[in-house]
Motif scaffolding. Structure first.
Motif, PDB file in Angstrom:
ATOM      1  N   GLU A  95       0.843  -1.192   0.000  1.00  0.00           N
ATOM      2  CA  GLU A  95       0.000   0.000   0.000  1.00  0.00           C
ATOM      3  C   GLU A  95       0.880   1.245   0.000  1.00  0.00           C
ATOM      4  O   GLU A  95       1.954   1.266   0.609  1.00  0.00           O
ATOM      5  CB  GLU A  95      -0.893   0.002   1.243  1.00  0.00           C
ATOM      6  CG  GLU A  95      -1.893  -1.141   1.288  1.00  0.00           C
ATOM      7  CD  GLU A  95      -2.800  -1.067   2.508  1.00  0.00           C
ATOM      8  OE1 GLU A  95      -2.645  -0.107   3.308  1.00  0.00           O
ATOM      9  OE2 GLU A  95      -3.654  -1.954   2.672  1.00  0.00           O
ATOM     10  N   MET A 135     -11.944  -2.980 -14.123  1.00  0.00           N
ATOM     11  CA  MET A 135     -11.674  -2.103 -12.989  1.00  0.00           C
ATOM     12  C   MET A 135     -12.560  -0.868 -13.101  1.00  0.00           C
ATOM     13  O   MET A 135     -12.591  -0.219 -14.144  1.00  0.00           O
ATOM     14  CB  MET A 135     -10.198  -1.686 -12.969  1.00  0.00           C
ATOM     15  CG  MET A 135      -9.232  -2.834 -12.803  1.00  0.00           C
ATOM     16  SD  MET A 135      -7.484  -2.309 -12.911  1.00  0.00           S
ATOM     17  CE  MET A 135      -7.294  -1.453 -11.346  1.00  0.00           C
ATOM     18  N   PHE A 139     -11.235   3.622  -9.236  1.00  0.00           N
ATOM     19  CA  PHE A 139      -9.930   3.176  -8.751  1.00  0.00           C
ATOM     20  C   PHE A 139      -8.862   4.249  -8.945  1.00  0.00           C
ATOM     21  O   PHE A 139      -7.927   4.350  -8.165  1.00  0.00           O
ATOM     22  CB  PHE A 139      -9.493   1.895  -9.477  1.00  0.00           C
ATOM     23  CG  PHE A 139     -10.002   0.642  -8.837  1.00  0.00           C
ATOM     24  CD1 PHE A 139      -9.248  -0.031  -7.902  1.00  0.00           C
ATOM     25  CD2 PHE A 139     -11.251   0.136  -9.165  1.00  0.00           C
ATOM     26  CE1 PHE A 139      -9.710  -1.193  -7.305  1.00  0.00           C
ATOM     27  CE2 PHE A 139     -11.729  -1.016  -8.579  1.00  0.00           C
ATOM     28  CZ  PHE A 139     -10.962  -1.686  -7.644  1.00  0.00           C
ATOM     29  N   ARG A 142      -8.363   6.356  -5.929  1.00  0.00           N
ATOM     30  CA  ARG A 142      -8.036   5.687  -4.670  1.00  0.00           C
ATOM     31  C   ARG A 142      -6.528   5.644  -4.466  1.00  0.00           C
ATOM     32  O   ARG A 142      -5.748   5.683  -5.417  1.00  0.00           O
ATOM     33  CB  ARG A 142      -8.616   4.270  -4.650  1.00  0.00           C
ATOM     34  CG  ARG A 142     -10.139   4.257  -4.648  1.00  0.00           C
ATOM     35  CD  ARG A 142     -10.686   2.855  -4.809  1.00  0.00           C
ATOM     36  NE  ARG A 142     -10.349   1.974  -3.697  1.00  0.00           N
ATOM     37  CZ  ARG A 142     -10.729   0.698  -3.616  1.00  0.00           C
ATOM     38  NH1 ARG A 142     -11.434   0.157  -4.595  1.00  0.00           N
ATOM     39  NH2 ARG A 142     -10.391  -0.040  -2.581  1.00  0.00           N
ATOM     40  N   ASN A 145      -3.341   0.572  -3.736  1.00  0.00           N
ATOM     41  CA  ASN A 145      -3.510  -0.697  -3.011  1.00  0.00           C
ATOM     42  C   ASN A 145      -4.138  -0.544  -1.624  1.00  0.00           C
ATOM     43  O   ASN A 145      -4.304  -1.539  -0.914  1.00  0.00           O
ATOM     44  CB  ASN A 145      -2.172  -1.447  -2.885  1.00  0.00           C
ATOM     45  CG  ASN A 145      -1.670  -1.942  -4.218  1.00  0.00           C
ATOM     46  OD1 ASN A 145      -2.450  -2.380  -5.058  1.00  0.00           O
ATOM     47  ND2 ASN A 145      -0.367  -1.878  -4.425  1.00  0.00           N
ATOM     48  N   PHE A 148      -7.566  -2.289  -1.096  1.00  0.00           N
ATOM     49  CA  PHE A 148      -7.850  -3.143  -2.258  1.00  0.00           C
ATOM     50  C   PHE A 148      -7.974  -4.600  -1.815  1.00  0.00           C
ATOM     51  O   PHE A 148      -7.256  -5.054  -0.921  1.00  0.00           O
ATOM     52  CB  PHE A 148      -6.717  -3.065  -3.281  1.00  0.00           C
ATOM     53  CG  PHE A 148      -6.666  -1.793  -4.092  1.00  0.00           C
ATOM     54  CD1 PHE A 148      -7.278  -0.634  -3.657  1.00  0.00           C
ATOM     55  CD2 PHE A 148      -5.997  -1.768  -5.301  1.00  0.00           C
ATOM     56  CE1 PHE A 148      -7.223   0.541  -4.395  1.00  0.00           C
ATOM     57  CE2 PHE A 148      -5.928  -0.612  -6.059  1.00  0.00           C
ATOM     58  CZ  PHE A 148      -6.545   0.554  -5.606  1.00  0.00           C
ATOM     59  N   GLU A 152      -8.080  -7.074  -6.666  1.00  0.00           N
ATOM     60  CA  GLU A 152      -7.894  -5.696  -7.136  1.00  0.00           C
ATOM     61  C   GLU A 152      -6.419  -5.329  -7.202  1.00  0.00           C
ATOM     62  O   GLU A 152      -5.965  -4.658  -8.131  1.00  0.00           O
ATOM     63  CB  GLU A 152      -8.660  -4.736  -6.224  1.00  0.00           C
ATOM     64  CG  GLU A 152     -10.174  -4.845  -6.373  1.00  0.00           C
ATOM     65  CD  GLU A 152     -10.924  -4.117  -5.281  1.00  0.00           C
ATOM     66  OE1 GLU A 152     -12.129  -3.863  -5.455  1.00  0.00           O
ATOM     67  OE2 GLU A 152     -10.313  -3.780  -4.230  1.00  0.00           O
ATOM     68  N   LYS A 153      -5.657  -5.788  -6.213  1.00  0.00           N
ATOM     69  CA  LYS A 153      -4.219  -5.516  -6.222  1.00  0.00           C
ATOM     70  C   LYS A 153      -3.551  -6.151  -7.437  1.00  0.00           C
ATOM     71  O   LYS A 153      -2.696  -5.534  -8.089  1.00  0.00           O
ATOM     72  CB  LYS A 153      -3.571  -6.037  -4.942  1.00  0.00           C
ATOM     73  CG  LYS A 153      -3.923  -5.249  -3.697  1.00  0.00           C
ATOM     74  CD  LYS A 153      -3.239  -5.828  -2.469  1.00  0.00           C
ATOM     75  CE  LYS A 153      -3.582  -5.021  -1.222  1.00  0.00           C
ATOM     76  NZ  LYS A 153      -2.921  -5.577  -0.010  1.00  0.00           N
ATOM     77  N   HIS A 156      -4.364  -4.335 -10.600  1.00  0.00           N
ATOM     78  CA  HIS A 156      -3.581  -3.100 -10.677  1.00  0.00           C
ATOM     79  C   HIS A 156      -2.152  -3.382 -11.130  1.00  0.00           C
ATOM     80  O   HIS A 156      -1.563  -2.603 -11.894  1.00  0.00           O
ATOM     81  CB  HIS A 156      -3.576  -2.408  -9.313  1.00  0.00           C
ATOM     82  CG  HIS A 156      -2.854  -1.109  -9.309  1.00  0.00           C
ATOM     83  ND1 HIS A 156      -1.972  -0.750  -8.310  1.00  0.00           N
ATOM     84  CD2 HIS A 156      -2.854  -0.075 -10.189  1.00  0.00           C
ATOM     85  CE1 HIS A 156      -1.471   0.442  -8.575  1.00  0.00           C
ATOM     86  NE2 HIS A 156      -1.990   0.878  -9.704  1.00  0.00           N
TER      87      HIS A 156
END
Length: 252
Positions: A95, A135, A139, A142, A145, A148, A152-153, A156
């Motif tokens: 993150e 996605m 996003f 945001r 990470n 997420f 989602e991670k 990305h």
């Protein structure tokens, strides 16, 4: 055609118990367009290989070489490796509080290319790739990470891969923690990147399920810091049936 060449690579880390050798003489050659699957049990050195290629400071190179088209990768800083065309998709993406996805992606693209992409065209490109990876546009606003899900991670990470267009991508257990739908979406992204830019891929995985969607040209079995066997897709199929017991028995 580009070539990433690893010769007699020996790597260790420092632990509370002293120096621990991890890689014990790895030889591997990856050329543009090749998809190399690295498989093996836990603790065999797969992730160590990935992070050593990327330049993680925890890993000490005790011997051997890594070259990219003849250039010494080990002499490069982490950012120099990225600009040279090396990309790492991490098993556990970190993150970055306070940094939005939109700012992160454009800053990374600027650093890689040496100039900032035009905002309007860049935004359109990012949105197109986000659509392909299912996605939501939110996003972009945001923090990287932060909050997420696992899926989602990983999406990305593949978004970065498609936008930054490296020459070689090291994907460290990209399938980890993904459900079937997310696995398909992520695999489609890797395949797009491979097909549109002749990307060379080093795909690290424990399991063969991702290899149903990303077809390897080569399979390498890692055991105890060495390449124990190499082959084609048929080797992965055999591993699914037999597991790693025979390699572990031979090492005992």
């Amino acid at each position: 055609m580009s070539t990433l060449e690893i010769r007699d690579l020996q790597v260790s880390i420092e632990t509370d118990q002293g120096t621990k050798p991890i890689l014990k003489g790895v030889d591997l050659t990856i050329e543009s367009g090749g998809i190399h699957a690295i498989m093996g049990p836990n603790g065999s050195g797969k992730s160590t290989l990935a992070y050593t290629i990327a330049g993680h400071p925890r890993y000490n190179v005790d011997g051997g070489t890594i070259t990219l088209d003849g250039e010494d990768v080990l002499a490069m800083s982490v950012d120099e490796r990225a600009r040279a065309g090396l990309f790492l998709a991490m098993q556990y993406p970190v993150e970055i509080p306070g940094v939005t996805v939109a700012n992160f992606l454009r800053t990374a693209k600027t650093a890689i290319d040496g100039e900032a992409p035009a905002i309007r065209g860049w935004a359109k490109t990012v949105n197109e790739h986000m659509d392909q990876l299912r996605m939501d546009k939110s996003f972009s606003a945001r923090n990287v990470n932060e909050g997420f899900s696992g899926g989602e991670k990983k999406r990305h990470e593949i978004l970065q891969l498609e936008l930054l267009k490296p020459r070689f991508a090291v994907l460290d257990e990209t399938d980890s923690g993904l459900d079937v739908d997310a696995l398909k979406i992520v695999s489609e992204g890797v395949n797009r990147a491979h097909e549109t830019s002749d990307l060379g891929v080093l795909l690290i995985t424990h399991y063969t399920r991702i290899l149903r969607y990303i077809q390897p040209t080569h399979v390498h079995v890692f055991v105890n810091g060495r390449v124990a066997e190499e082959g084609g897709r048929e080797l992965a199929d055999r591993l699914e049936d037999e597991g790693y017991d025979r390699y572990l028995t031979a090492q005992a």
